[in-house]
Design a protein around this motif. Sequence first.
Motif, PDB file in Angstrom:
ATOM      1  N   LEU A 145      10.030  -9.957  -0.473  1.00 40.59           N
ATOM      2  CA  LEU A 145       9.130  -9.620  -1.478  1.00 40.59           C
ATOM      3  C   LEU A 145       9.851  -8.351  -2.416  1.00 40.59           C
ATOM      4  O   LEU A 145      10.203  -7.531  -1.617  1.00 40.59           O
ATOM      5  N   GLU A 146       9.063  -8.160  -3.402  1.00 42.88           N
ATOM      6  CA  GLU A 146       9.760  -6.912  -4.126  1.00 42.88           C
ATOM      7  C   GLU A 146       8.548  -6.269  -4.794  1.00 42.88           C
ATOM      8  O   GLU A 146       7.719  -7.102  -5.366  1.00 42.88           O
ATOM      9  N   PHE A 147       8.455  -5.126  -4.605  1.00 38.71           N
ATOM     10  CA  PHE A 147       7.260  -4.147  -5.138  1.00 38.71           C
ATOM     11  C   PHE A 147       7.686  -3.254  -6.039  1.00 38.71           C
ATOM     12  O   PHE A 147       8.948  -2.583  -5.843  1.00 38.71           O
ATOM     13  N   GLN A 148       6.992  -2.803  -6.853  1.00 46.92           N
ATOM     14  CA  GLN A 148       7.043  -1.694  -7.927  1.00 46.92           C
ATOM     15  C   GLN A 148       6.050  -0.940  -7.719  1.00 46.92           C
ATOM     16  O   GLN A 148       4.979  -1.295  -7.830  1.00 46.92           O
ATOM     17  N   GLY A 149       6.488   0.401  -7.427  1.00 42.74           N
ATOM     18  CA  GLY A 149       5.227   1.502  -7.125  1.00 42.74           C
ATOM     19  C   GLY A 149       5.893   2.856  -7.316  1.00 42.74           C
ATOM     20  O   GLY A 149       6.718   3.164  -8.374  1.00 42.74           O
TER      21      GLY A 149
ATOM     22  N   GLY B  85       0.907  -1.165   0.008  1.00 42.49           N
ATOM     23  CA  GLY B  85      -0.004  -0.284   0.153  1.00 42.49           C
ATOM     24  C   GLY B  85       0.846   1.360   0.038  1.00 42.49           C
ATOM     25  O   GLY B  85       0.610   2.326  -0.633  1.00 42.49           O
ATOM     26  N   ASN B  86       1.880   1.310   0.704  1.00 45.80           N
ATOM     27  CA  ASN B  86       2.683   2.414   0.771  1.00 45.80           C
ATOM     28  C   ASN B  86       3.686   2.738  -0.706  1.00 45.80           C
ATOM     29  O   ASN B  86       3.697   4.016  -1.022  1.00 45.80           O
ATOM     30  N   LEU B  87       3.430   1.943  -1.301  1.00 47.44           N
ATOM     31  CA  LEU B  87       4.065   2.154  -2.776  1.00 47.44           C
ATOM     32  C   LEU B  87       3.164   1.925  -3.875  1.00 47.44           C
ATOM     33  O   LEU B  87       3.346   2.340  -4.984  1.00 47.44           O
TER      34      LEU B  87
END
Length: 174
Positions: free
Chosen positions: A123-127, A96-98
Motif C-alpha cells: 500500500l501507498e500512503f500520503q501523510g 495512522g502513523n502518517l
Amino acid sequence: MKVVRRVLWLGVLWLAGCAPVLDWREVRSEGGEVTALFPCKAEQHVRSLSLAGRSVRWVLLACSAGGTTWALAQADLADPALVGPALQALRAAAAGNLGAEAASRTLTLKVAGATPNPHSARLEFQGRAPDGRALTGQVALFAKGTRVFQASALGEALSAETADTFFDALRAGP
C-alpha cells in the motif's frame, strides 16, 4: 602542469558524483525467514508491541539513505488465527502513523514463499510527519506461517524505481 591538475580535479569530482547514494545489500530477517534488499546498512531494534491482542516481540531492521527510511519488521504470533487480524492492525497503524485516512493506492505485492493471506498487501500512503512535512510511505504486509512482516519505505520524495527494487526483492523461505 595546469592542464593535468585540472583533468585530475575533474576526474575526482566526476568520481565523487558517481558515489552511490544507495548501496544495495541483501539482508536476512531474524531467524532467516525473509530476505530483503536494503539500500544501506540496517541496524536491528527490538521492542515489545501489542498486536492482535497479544504482546509480541517486534524485531525491526532499519536504515536511512537517499532521503528515505527503509525497514523490515517482524513478529511471531504463534497462533495462525491471529495472522489476519495482525496484518489488518498493521495496515491501520501504518495509515495512522502518517495521519492518513486510508491508502492512496494499492500496488502489486509478490513475495515468493510467503503464506497466502487475503490481508497481505502493498500500500501507498500520503501523510505528514509530526513537524508537518509531507511524506509518502509504502508498506508491504505479509506472513510466513505464524510470523507477520511489515516492510516499509518512508520519505518526502519516494522514488518509484527504488521502492520497486526494495519491495520486489522480498522473499520468504530459504
